[in-house]
Write an enzyme that holds these catalytic residues in place. Structure first.
Site, PDB file in Angstrom:
ATOM      1  CD  GLU A 284     -16.213  -2.348 -14.308  1.00  0.00           C
ATOM      2  OE1 GLU A 284     -15.148  -1.749 -14.092  1.00  0.00           O
ATOM      3  OE2 GLU A 284     -16.614  -3.295 -13.593  1.00  0.00           O
ATOM      4  CG  ASP A 358     -13.222   0.923  -9.129  1.00  0.00           C
ATOM      5  OD1 ASP A 358     -13.938   0.401  -8.256  1.00  0.00           O
ATOM      6  OD2 ASP A 358     -12.563   0.257  -9.944  1.00  0.00           O
ATOM      7  CD  GLU A 386     -10.102  -3.219  -7.791  1.00  0.00           C
ATOM      8  OE1 GLU A 386     -10.132  -3.106  -9.029  1.00  0.00           O
ATOM      9  OE2 GLU A 386     -11.132  -3.196  -7.079  1.00  0.00           O
TER      10      GLU A 386
END
Length: 695
Positions: A284, A358, A386
C-alpha cells in the site's frame, strides 16, 4: 481451566440485585474501590508486580475461605512444597491449596512475578465463574509466547480503523504526564495475559523513532512494566533517509545497517526491555526492501541483527500487494514469502493476517499457514471491526477467531490446524506469537460499546490458549461484565454467538467479500469499479455478470487453490466439496447453481441477506428482554446501537440486492421484500467524515 469454566458456567450465585449505574469503564474487572471484607493475603517478596497481584485480589475477591499466599515458586516458604511446576515456563501459574507453616492456604505461584500476577487474575476469574476457592486447583501456561496488541495509532492522536475515539496515548503531554488510564489499560491487558503493545501505526511515521518520542515511549514502558507488558514500535523502513540523512535505505548497505544498529542501541538505553520492531513494508505504498531489489528476508534480517544483542525480535508483516502485480491479490503474499522460508533470522516472525485479503467478515484461512515450516508464523487478527460495522454493529469476533484457529491446513496431515502452526506445536518453533489490531480508544468505555469489549477479551484469552472455546469465553466475559443473573448472561451469550454470522449474512454471504464502499469501508458498495487500482474495487472480487457470480480461484481462474496443501486444494477445487460459506470466494458459478438446500444460488443468497436482517431483529428482541436487569447506561447504549445495526443491516441487504438484480436481471423470490429505494439512491450516498479513515 476450560473444563472448570465450562462446568461452573451455570453455577450462578445469589439472586441478582438491582442493576447499578455503569458507564463501562471498568470492563470485565471490578471498580477501584475494594470490597468491604478483604481476604487475608500474604505476599512473599516486595516487587511492584507482586504488590499489584495482591492489590487485585483484595479489590476483586468478595471473600476467600483460605488465607492467600502469593510468591514466586523459589521463595523460601514455597520452594519446599514440591509443587507441580513442570511445564509452566516463565509465565505459567499454579493456584492450589497447600499447607504452609502448618496452616492451610491458597497458594498463587509461578516462576516469575508476572506468572504470579496472571495466577491472581485466574483465581479472580474462577471465583466470578462460580468456583470454590477452597477447592481451586488450576494451572496454565501460555501456548503462545508473544501476545501483542497492535495499535494503529498515529502521533496526531487519530487512529486508523479506530472507532472508539482518539488515541489513548497523548504524545503531546508525554513523557511528563502519565495519564492514569495508561495503568488501567495495562491492568486490563494483564488480566488476559497480553504481554506486548505496539504503540504506533504500521503505516509508521519516522518521527516515532526520534529521540524525544523514544523518551515518550519509555514513559509508557515504565507504566506497563510492572504489569508484565513490553512496548514495541512500528518502524518505517525509510527512516535512515528521513531521520538519518542517508541517501538510501538499502538493507545491505553498511551505513544503513549501522544506522539501524545505532538507533536500536539508543532505544534500548531508554527502554531496556524494549520488545522490538513491527514492520509493514512494500505494501500500500509503504517503503521496503523491494525498492532496492532486495527480499523481505533481507529487510527483516537487517533489523533482526540490530535488535538481536538486546534479545529483541522483529515482526515482519506479510500483508503485501501491489498494483504492478496483475495476479490475484489473494495470491501475492504467498508468492512473495513462500520462497523465503528458512531465510529469516531466528528472531524474526512473519506476521500473517487470518485471511489472504484483508480482515473480511469471513475469509478462508491464509495459505501461508502451514506453507513455511521453517519460519515462525505470527497470526494477525483484527479486533477493531473495520469491515464488521465499526463500533455500532454488535459482532462478537470470538467465533471468527475460533474459526481460523481451528481451520486445518493439512500441512502435515489431518489436525495440522492454524492454532498448531501459530503456537509452534506443528513444527517445534519456540518463538511464537499472536497479534490483535486493537479496538481501544479514548472513549469512556474504551472500545466504543460494551460488547466490543468482548472482542478485546476474546483475543487475549485465545492468545493465551488458542484451543479455548469461543462460547466459553463469551460466557466468561458476560458473567464478569454483567454479573450473575442467569437470564442476562444467557441472553448476552446467545446474542454474541449468532452476531458475527448475521454480519456475514447481510454484508457478504456464501464467500462474497470486499463489497464495502471505498475509503471509509462503511456501508455497501458492490458496484464500485472506478478506483485507480483494480484490487481496490469490489467488482474485482465478485465478478458478477448476467450469467453468474464469484471469483474463480481454481485452475480455470487464478489457481489460488494451488497454494493450499494438496488435500485442501482438492476440496476447494470442486464447488460441490467447497464449504458453501466460502463457495463464491473460490468459484464463479451460475445464478441457477443448485445449492445443498435444493434452492438456486440466487434464491439462497437472498435467503441469507434476509436471515441477516432477521437475526439482528431477534437480537434486539432478546436485549429488550433484559431491560431493567442491566444498568440503564449500558442497556440503553446497546439498544440504540442494535437499532442502528438493524437499520444498516437492511441498508446493506437492500443496496446489495438492488445491485445484484441490476446485473442478473432476476426478480426476488416470492415473499422477499423489495429494496426500499432504487439502486441510484444507494449509489448516491456519501460519507466523507466516517471515522477511522487512514491518513
Amino acid at each position: 481451566m476450560a473444563a472448570l469454566l465450562a462446568g461452573s458456567a451455570m453455577a450462578f450465585g445469589a439472586a441478582p440485585g438491582t442493576a447499578q449505574a455503569n458507564d463501562g469503564y471498568d470492563l470485565w474487572l471490578s471498580p477501584a474501590a475494594a470490597p468491604a471484607a478483604s481476604p487475608d493475603i500474604r505476599v512473599i517478596g516486595d516487587s511492584a508486580t507482586l504488590k499489584l497481584a495482591a492489590a487485585e485480589l483484595r479489590r476483586e475477591l468478595t471473600s476467600s475461605p483460605l488465607p492467600i499466599v502469593l510468591g514466586k515458586a523459589d521463595a523460601p516458604d514455597l520452594a519446599g512444597l514440591r509443587l507441580p511446576l513442570a511445564g509452566l515456563g516463565a509465565e505459567g501459574y499454579l493456584v492450589r491449596p497447600a499447607t504452609i507453616a502448618g496452616r492451610p492456604a491458597l497458594v498463587v505461584t509461578g516462576n516469575t512475578d508476572a506468572a504470579v500476577l496472571y495466577g491472581a487474575f485466574a483465581a479472580i476469574r474462577a471465583q466470578k465463574m462460580g468456583a470454590d476457592l477452597a477447592a481451586l486447583d488450576i494451572s496454565s501456561a501460555p501456548k503462545v509466547k508473544l501476545r501483542v496488541l497492535n495499535h494503529w495509532d498515529n502521533l496526531d492522536g487519530s487512529v486508523e480503523r479506530g472507532y472508539a475515539g482518539q488515541s489513548l496515548w497523548d504524545w503531546w503531554t508525554l513523557p511528563d504526564f502519565k495519564d492514569p488510564r495508561y495503568a488501567d489499560y495495562a491492568r486490563a491487558n494483564a488480566s488476559l495475559g497480553i504481554n506486548g503493545v505496539v504503540l504506533n501505526n504500521v503505516n509508521a511515521s519516522p518521527v516515532s523513532m526520534r529521540e524525544d518520542y523514544i523518551t515518550k515511549a519509555a514513559a509508557l514502558a515504565e507504566v506497563f512494566r510492572p504489569w508484565g507488558i513490553k512496548v514495541y514500535l512500528s518502524a518505517r523502513f525509510s527512516a535512515p533517509i528521513e531521520l538519518g540523512g542517508l541517501k538510501t535505505a538499502d538493507p545491505l548497505d553498511p551505513e544503513v545497517r549501522a544506522w539501524w544498529k545505532a538507533k536500536s542501541d539508543e532505544i534500548y538505553r531508554a527502554i531496556p526491555d524494549f520488545g522490538g520492531f513491527l514492520v509493514k513494508a512494500n505494501s500500500e505504498g509503504q517503503p521496503g526492501p523491494r525498492d532496492y531489489h532486495r527480499s523481505h528476508a533481507d529487510g527483516a534480517n537487517m533489523l533482526a541483527a540490530a535488535v538481536a544483542p538486546h534479545d529483541g525480535i522483529v515482526m515482519w508483516r506479510a500483508f503485501v500487494y501491489a498494483e504492478t502485480d496483475p495476479d490475484d491479490r489473494a495470491k501475492q503474499a504467498y508468492t512473495e514469502f513462500k520462497p523465503l522460508d528458512g531465510k529469516f533470522a531466528d528472531n524474526v516472525l512473519v506476521q500473517v493476517k487470518n485471511g489472504a485479503i484483508d480482515f473480511q467478515p469471513r475469509e478462508p484461512f491464509h495459505p501461508l499457514f502451514g506453507a513455511m515450516p521453517k519460519t515462525p508464523m505470527m497470526l494477525e487478527l483484527q479486533v477493531t471491526k473495520e469491515y464488521l460495522g465499526f463500533a455500532t454493529h454488535l459482532a462478537y469476533l470470538g467465533t471468527l477467531f475460533e474459526e481460523v484457529l481451528e481451520a486445518d491446513t493439512r500441512a502435515k496431515g489431518k489436525g495440522s490446524t492454524v492454532a498448531k502452526v501459530v503456537d509452534g506445536a506443528l513444527e517445534g518453533h519456540r518463538l511464537t506469537g499472536m497479534a490483535g489490531v486493537a479496538n481501544i480508544g479514548r472513549d469512556r468505555d474504551w472500545s466504543g460499546s460494551t460488547f466490543n469489549q468482548a472482542n478485546w477479551y476474546a483475543f487475549g484469552r485465545l492468545a493465551w490458549d488458542p484451543t479455548l472455546s469461543a462460547e466459553i469465553i463469551a460466557r466468561e466475559w458476560a458473567r464478569q461484565t454483567f454479573g450473575n443473573d442467569p437470564q442476562v448472561v444467557d441472553t448476552a451469550v446467545a446474542i454474541m454467538m449468532k452476531s458475527r454470522e448475521a454480519v456475514v449474512d447481510y454484508t457478504g454471504p456464501l464467500g462474497l467479500a470486499h463489497l464495502m464502499d471505498t475509503g471509509h469501508h462503511y456501508g455497501p458498495g458492490p458496484w464500485v469499479n472506478e478506483l485507480a487500482r483494480p484490487e481496490w474495487n469490489p467488482t474485482y472480487y465478485h465478478k458478477a455478470d448476467r450469467d453468474g457470480i464469484g471469483f474463480d480461484r481454481t485452475r480455470t481462474g487464478s489457481n489460488a487453490v494451488s497454494q493450499y496443501a494438496p488435500a485442501v486444494a482438492r476440496q476447494l477445487a470442486d464447488p460441490r466439496t467447497t464449504p458453501e460459506t466460502e463457495l463464491l470466494w473460490f468459484h464463479h458459478l451460475p445464478w441457477d447453481w443448485k445449492m445443498k438446500s435444493g434452492r438456486t444460488l440466487w434464491t439462497e443468497m437472498v435467503a441469507h441477506y434476509d436471515r441477516g436482517v432477521a437475526t439482528v431483529a431477534q437480537m434486539q428482541a432478546q436485549w429488550n428482554g433484559v431491560k431493567g436487569k442491566v444498568d440503564a447506561e449500558r442497556w440503553s447504549k446497546t439498544a440504540t446501537y442494535l437499532a442502528i445495526q438493524h437499520r444498516e443491516a437492511r441498508w446493506w441487504r437492500d443496496a446489495s440486492l438492488a445491485y445484484w438484480m441490476s446485473v442478473n436481471g432476476r426478480a426476488l423470490p416470492a415473499g422477499s421484500a423489495a429494496p426500499e429505494h432504487d439502486l441510484a439512491w444507494y449509489k448516491a450516498q456519501r460519507f466523507p467524515l466516517a471515522p477511522g479513515q487512514g491518513h
